[in-house]
Design a protein around this motif. Sequence first.
Motif, mmCIF file in Angstrom:
data_model
loop_
_atom_site.group_PDB
_atom_site.id
_atom_site.type_symbol
_atom_site.label_atom_id
_atom_site.label_comp_id
_atom_site.label_asym_id
_atom_site.label_seq_id
_atom_site.Cartn_x
_atom_site.Cartn_y
_atom_site.Cartn_z
ATOM 1 N N LEU A 81 0.836 -1.202 0.000
ATOM 2 C CA LEU A 81 0.000 0.000 0.000
ATOM 3 C C LEU A 81 0.868 1.248 0.000
ATOM 4 O O LEU A 81 0.593 2.210 -0.733
ATOM 5 N N ASP A 82 1.929 1.249 0.806
ATOM 6 C CA ASP A 82 2.858 2.391 0.830
ATOM 7 C C ASP A 82 3.447 2.633 -0.557
ATOM 8 O O ASP A 82 3.525 3.778 -1.019
ATOM 9 N N GLN A 85 0.703 4.005 -2.946
ATOM 10 C CA GLN A 85 0.363 5.391 -2.619
ATOM 11 C C GLN A 85 1.482 6.338 -3.021
ATOM 12 O O GLN A 85 1.227 7.456 -3.482
ATOM 13 N N SER A 86 2.716 5.879 -2.855
ATOM 14 C CA SER A 86 3.863 6.716 -3.206
ATOM 15 C C SER A 86 3.954 6.941 -4.707
ATOM 16 O O SER A 86 4.245 8.056 -5.167
ATOM 17 N N GLN A 88 1.409 6.382 -7.035
ATOM 18 C CA GLN A 88 0.167 6.830 -7.672
ATOM 19 C C GLN A 88 -0.300 8.194 -7.192
ATOM 20 O O GLN A 88 -0.934 8.938 -7.935
ATOM 21 N N LEU A 92 -4.499 7.329 -7.118
ATOM 22 C CA LEU A 92 -4.799 6.051 -6.474
ATOM 23 C C LEU A 92 -6.275 5.700 -6.679
ATOM 24 O O LEU A 92 -7.148 6.554 -6.531
ATOM 25 N N HIS A 96 -6.141 -0.181 -6.948
ATOM 26 C CA HIS A 96 -4.817 -0.179 -6.325
ATOM 27 C C HIS A 96 -4.898 -0.662 -4.880
ATOM 28 O O HIS A 96 -4.080 -1.474 -4.428
ATOM 29 N N VAL A 97 -5.878 -0.159 -4.137
ATOM 30 C CA VAL A 97 -6.020 -0.531 -2.728
ATOM 31 C C VAL A 97 -6.355 -2.019 -2.604
ATOM 32 O O VAL A 97 -5.836 -2.718 -1.720
ATOM 33 N N ARG A 148 -5.326 2.245 8.081
ATOM 34 C CA ARG A 148 -4.612 2.678 6.884
ATOM 35 C C ARG A 148 -5.398 2.330 5.631
ATOM 36 O O ARG A 148 -5.506 3.138 4.696
ATOM 37 N N ALA A 152 -7.264 4.786 2.891
ATOM 38 C CA ALA A 152 -6.950 4.681 1.465
ATOM 39 C C ALA A 152 -8.229 4.538 0.643
ATOM 40 O O ALA A 152 -8.373 5.170 -0.414
ATOM 41 N N GLN A 155 -9.876 7.854 0.432
ATOM 42 C CA GLN A 155 -9.212 8.721 -0.536
ATOM 43 C C GLN A 155 -9.732 8.462 -1.947
ATOM 44 O O GLN A 155 -9.903 9.397 -2.742
ATOM 45 N N THR A 156 -10.005 7.191 -2.245
ATOM 46 C CA THR A 156 -10.458 6.846 -3.607
ATOM 47 C C THR A 156 -11.971 7.003 -3.776
ATOM 48 O O THR A 156 -12.460 7.010 -4.909
#
Length: 245
Positions: A81-82, A85-86, A88, A92, A96-97, A148, A152, A155-156
């Motif tokens: 995930l890190d 996220q870094s 994309q 993201l 992706h998640v 986390r 994420a 966020q999406t």
Amino acid sequence: MALQSVSGRTQSADTKTRILDATEDLFVEFGYESMSLRQITSAAQVNLASVNYHFGGKEALIQAVLSRRMDKLNDERLKLLDALQSTQGAALTCEHVLVAMFLPALRMAGFDEAGGPRFLRFLGRAYTDVSSVVQDFVNGHYTSSLGRFFDAFQQTLPQLPRQELGFRLHFAMGAVAGVLASSNTNRLVHDFTRGQSDDEAVVIGRLAALMVAALNAPLPDPAQLDALKTIIARADESRAAESSR
């Protein structure tokens, strides 16, 4: 004396591993509440004193079983995930998640060291077992990881209120976990992917298609609710008419 000491440590480690393996097998088949220490000691071919010596009791034992498999899984999930996220950033997506969530589990299931194909059934049981001992441990021990991933997803899916997102994730993940806990997991995955269960992209793609649809599904509008109310009323009328005959 040194050789005897090493031999003693090896025997102790073997005993501990047998207890963990036996407990995991019984947990997957029957769940926490339905397995007993008597069953565990019989399957592991040890006495109760050995279980108490290494773990202190049934609750600590199941926590050790869960940690043995899930600590590494959650570490791998967070690393992926890190990385996503870094790379994309704002681009993201749910896909992706979901890759970060599912890919480490699929790969761990491909290695005997992680329990092989039974690893997926183990995860399904861990997430669906009704025991408060299991659920309190999973939700408490992995709070940071769960948070986390929730952030994420949020966020999406910024259009979803936090409470609504939580419900949808709980529903979607519960459905997946329920399937994995089935005794026919391998066959179900094979059928689910139409015989392409060895293709990571196919497995995750099929899961993602269903989960993204569930997460993005629009809430029913007033017109849809009125239509459903009409259908329910007519169904009740038909049942009443049939009962009166």
